[in-house]
Write an enzyme that holds these catalytic residues in place. Structure first.
Site, PDB file in Angstrom:
ATOM      1  N   TYR A  47     -10.771   7.367  -1.868  1.00 41.29           N
ATOM      2  CA  TYR A  47     -11.988   6.913  -1.164  1.00 41.29           C
ATOM      3  C   TYR A  47     -13.128   6.769  -2.163  1.00 41.29           C
ATOM      4  O   TYR A  47     -13.331   7.648  -3.008  1.00 41.29           O
ATOM      5  CB  TYR A  47     -12.399   7.937  -0.104  1.00 41.29           C
ATOM      6  CG  TYR A  47     -12.103   7.456   1.297  1.00 41.29           C
ATOM      7  CD1 TYR A  47     -12.558   6.213   1.724  1.00 41.29           C
ATOM      8  CD2 TYR A  47     -11.382   8.238   2.188  1.00 41.29           C
ATOM      9  CE1 TYR A  47     -12.280   5.762   3.004  1.00 41.29           C
ATOM     10  CE2 TYR A  47     -11.109   7.788   3.468  1.00 41.29           C
ATOM     11  CZ  TYR A  47     -11.558   6.539   3.870  1.00 41.29           C
ATOM     12  OH  TYR A  47     -11.287   6.095   5.121  1.00 41.29           O
ATOM     13  N   GLU A  49     -16.561   5.201  -1.197  1.00 39.39           N
ATOM     14  CA  GLU A  49     -17.752   4.598  -0.588  1.00 39.39           C
ATOM     15  C   GLU A  49     -18.935   4.627  -1.554  1.00 39.39           C
ATOM     16  O   GLU A  49     -19.174   5.658  -2.203  1.00 39.39           O
ATOM     17  CB  GLU A  49     -18.171   5.361   0.674  1.00 39.39           C
ATOM     18  CG  GLU A  49     -17.623   4.742   1.932  1.00 39.39           C
ATOM     19  CD  GLU A  49     -16.588   5.633   2.552  1.00 39.39           C
ATOM     20  OE1 GLU A  49     -15.864   6.285   1.781  1.00 39.39           O
ATOM     21  OE2 GLU A  49     -16.513   5.662   3.793  1.00 39.39           O
ATOM     22  N   ASP A 194     -18.492 -21.784  -0.214  1.00 40.16           N
ATOM     23  CA  ASP A 194     -17.288 -21.014   0.121  1.00 40.16           C
ATOM     24  C   ASP A 194     -16.143 -21.697  -0.625  1.00 40.16           C
ATOM     25  O   ASP A 194     -15.608 -22.713  -0.180  1.00 40.16           O
ATOM     26  CB  ASP A 194     -17.061 -21.036   1.635  1.00 40.16           C
ATOM     27  CG  ASP A 194     -15.735 -20.365   2.010  1.00 40.16           C
ATOM     28  OD1 ASP A 194     -14.950 -20.040   1.100  1.00 40.16           O
ATOM     29  OD2 ASP A 194     -15.489 -20.180   3.217  1.00 40.16           O
ATOM     30  N   THR A 221     -11.875 -16.022  -1.308  1.00 39.41           N
ATOM     31  CA  THR A 221     -10.735 -15.112  -1.294  1.00 39.41           C
ATOM     32  C   THR A 221     -10.269 -15.003  -2.744  1.00 39.41           C
ATOM     33  O   THR A 221     -10.706 -15.752  -3.607  1.00 39.41           O
ATOM     34  CB  THR A 221      -9.586 -15.669  -0.432  1.00 39.41           C
ATOM     35  OG1 THR A 221      -9.381 -17.032  -0.799  1.00 39.41           O
ATOM     36  CG2 THR A 221      -9.886 -15.573   1.036  1.00 39.41           C
ATOM     37  N   LYS A 224      -5.706 -17.235  -3.318  1.00 36.65           N
ATOM     38  CA  LYS A 224      -5.226 -18.619  -3.179  1.00 36.65           C
ATOM     39  C   LYS A 224      -4.979 -19.171  -4.590  1.00 36.65           C
ATOM     40  O   LYS A 224      -4.091 -18.673  -5.282  1.00 36.65           O
ATOM     41  CB  LYS A 224      -6.241 -19.434  -2.371  1.00 36.65           C
ATOM     42  CG  LYS A 224      -6.391 -18.923  -0.930  1.00 36.65           C
ATOM     43  CD  LYS A 224      -7.255 -19.835  -0.094  1.00 36.65           C
ATOM     44  CE  LYS A 224      -7.271 -19.434   1.359  1.00 36.65           C
ATOM     45  NZ  LYS A 224      -8.326 -18.464   1.706  1.00 36.65           N
ATOM     46  N   ARG A 230      -4.506 -10.232  -1.891  1.00 38.85           N
ATOM     47  CA  ARG A 230      -5.064 -10.767  -0.639  1.00 38.85           C
ATOM     48  C   ARG A 230      -6.382 -10.045  -0.364  1.00 38.85           C
ATOM     49  O   ARG A 230      -6.405  -8.915   0.120  1.00 38.85           O
ATOM     50  CB  ARG A 230      -4.035 -10.496   0.467  1.00 38.85           C
ATOM     51  CG  ARG A 230      -4.269 -11.155   1.781  1.00 38.85           C
ATOM     52  CD  ARG A 230      -2.952 -11.330   2.504  1.00 38.85           C
ATOM     53  NE  ARG A 230      -2.153 -12.327   1.811  1.00 38.85           N
ATOM     54  CZ  ARG A 230      -2.256 -13.651   1.997  1.00 38.85           C
ATOM     55  NH1 ARG A 230      -3.098 -14.139   2.877  1.00 38.85           N
ATOM     56  NH2 ARG A 230      -1.506 -14.484   1.300  1.00 38.85           N
TER      57      ARG A 230
HETATM   58  N1  DSN Z   1      -6.191 -19.355   6.255  1.00 33.51           N
HETATM   59  C1  DSN Z   1      -6.768 -20.025   5.112  1.00 33.51           C
HETATM   60  C2  DSN Z   1      -6.160 -21.336   4.849  1.00 33.51           C
HETATM   61  O1  DSN Z   1      -4.958 -21.424   4.968  1.00 33.51           O
HETATM   62  O2  DSN Z   1      -6.839 -22.286   4.498  1.00 33.51           O
HETATM   63  C3  DSN Z   1      -8.219 -20.138   5.197  1.00 33.51           C
HETATM   64  O3  DSN Z   1      -8.746 -18.919   5.540  1.00 33.51           O
END
Ligand code: DSN
Length: 426
Positions: A47, A49, A194, A221, A224, A230
């Protein structure tokens, strides 16, 4: 020693599925062994925080160092003043980002959802849409993907948004950040990108970096194109000060506003094993070969787009500048995206049904199919392999009712996939 055979069996089955198939969902990827090891490390036990040097639990000598590594690497990679690496995911990163700057009822301008924007950009089904007033911009010309900047400016002047948000989950073209920044600055909006889908391509210098055009915040994120765990992150420009004290709401204070909204505002203990894995993926993205990867993702996507169009697939905007392709399957073959998704899954090609701009079909039965090249490029595929993928896609759709032909196509794709190791094998 394994104590849960049921789970082990499913992990093995998933690994086999991933190994024997061709992963073409544009938001997915394969991570390295080092990223997997960090995710599976003992940092999961801890933990933490708070922030570095200001935690609410003891025993932080290693967590502080790992979080600092992740922050330093993210800042270097994206050329920004501040990185908060604690957000637990992309949607959470966006929620934190909005709440850091906006008051309930404030106006945000974002891309139309059916033109490629994301659920967290104010879809009516989200809680965000109850909190804030989302107004829209979109594409002017579906054949080119050109954004309608004239309409965008007119709406911005009328609505006076406090935030102008760019970014997408289904838009195959590069964005003109300078033009967005010009309009955003004219109305005094905070500029947010984003970049969840393309942050890896920005890190690899294959696409433009919104911070070079005066953007204030970037959310993303990390799993990707960036090929990490993730999770999520929020990058920003401005001055970092003590996150435990409330600062004035000024653009200069965005890093501190974001830190305070992350913790204690919206999250509890950060996931330190995931932060360790983010540090690893940022390190990997800083290596020279990662730039080759990012460029290859785009070269593969362009070649795949050409190969599909030669075979009668109608692509939204007639091609791509990034890693993703959006096919109008209904116009091309008279079937819904979901029918194509299912047929191609059956022959080992994984992609997803998706709405297309101005879709006349509902979201669960849309006209489009979305695919992309980040995962296949990680496995080692190049432009030379894209004709073959396009041909399998055509064959899989045309012969979807012929069980014998489909079984033979599946055997071909499996034999092909097994020639390309998963990066976690080494
Ligand atoms: N779920 C993602 C995508 O596949 O584009 C976006 O959050």
């Amino acid at each position: 020693m394994h104590t849960d055979d049921a789970v082990i069996k499913l992990i093995k089955a998933e690994e086999k599925r991933q190994r024997e198939g061709l992963e073409l969902i544009p938001s997915e990827n394969y991570v390295s062994r080092a990223v997997l090891d960090a995710m599976g490390s003992v940092f999961t036990n801890k933990y933490s925080e708070g922030y570095i040097g200001k935690r609410y639990y003891g025993g932080q000598e290693n967590t502080d160092k790992i979080e600092q590594l992740a922050i330093d690497r993210a800042k270097a990679l994206f050329n920004c003043d501040h990185a908060n690496v604690q957000p637990l995911g992309g949607a959470t990163a966006n929620e934190i980002m909005y709440n850091s700057w906006l008051e309930p009822g404030d106006t945000v301008m974002a891309m139309r959802l059916d033109h490629g924007g994301h659920l967290t950009h104010g879809h009516p089904v989200t809680y965000l849409a109850k909190q804030y007033n989302f107004v829209r911009y979109g594409i002017k010309n579906i054949e080119t993907g050109e954004i309608d900047f004239e309409a965008l400016r007119a709406t911005a002047l009328k609505e006076k948004p406090k935030m102008l948000l760019v970014g997408f989950s289904a838009y195959p073209r590069e964005l003109d950040y300078a033009k967005f920044a010009e309009i955003g600055n004219e109305v005094g909006a905070v500029l947010v990108a984003d970049m969840a889908h393309i942050s890896g391509l920005i890190a690899g210098k294959a696409l433009k970096n919104p911070f070079d055009y005066g953007f204030h915040i970037m959310t993303s994120t990390t799993h990707k194109t960036l090929r990490g765990p993730r999770s999520g992150m929020i990058l920003s420009m401005g001055t970092v000060s003590n996150p435990l004290k409330a600062p004035d709401k000024t653009v200069e204070n965005l890093p501190t506003l974001i830190d305070r909204m992350t913790f204690p505002g919206m999250q509890g203990g950060p996931h330190m094993h995931t932060i360790a894995a983010k540090a690893v993926c940022f390190y990997e993205a800083m290596q020279p070969e990662y730039q080759n990867y990012a460029q290859q993702v785009i070269k593969n996507a362009k070649k795949l787009a050409d190969s599909l169009m030669e075979r009668g697939f109608k692509l939204i905007t007639n091609g791509t500048d990034n890693h993703l392709l959006l096919c109008d399957i209904k116009t091309s073959f008279g079937i819904h995206g979901g029918v194509a998704e299912e047929a191609l899954d059956a022959i080992g090609l994984t992609m997803n049904k998706n709405s297309i701009p101005n879709d006349t079909e509902p979201p669960f039965r849309p006209s489009g199919l979305r695919l992309g090249t980040p995962a296949m490029t990680t496995r080692g595929l190049t432009e030379d392999h894209m004709e073959q993928i396009a041909e399998w896609m055509l064959q899989g759709i045309v012969h979807r009712s012929d069980a014998k032909k489909m079984a033979s196509l599946r055997a071909e794709t499996k034999e092909f996939a097994l020639k390309f190791p998963m990066p976690s094998d080494v």
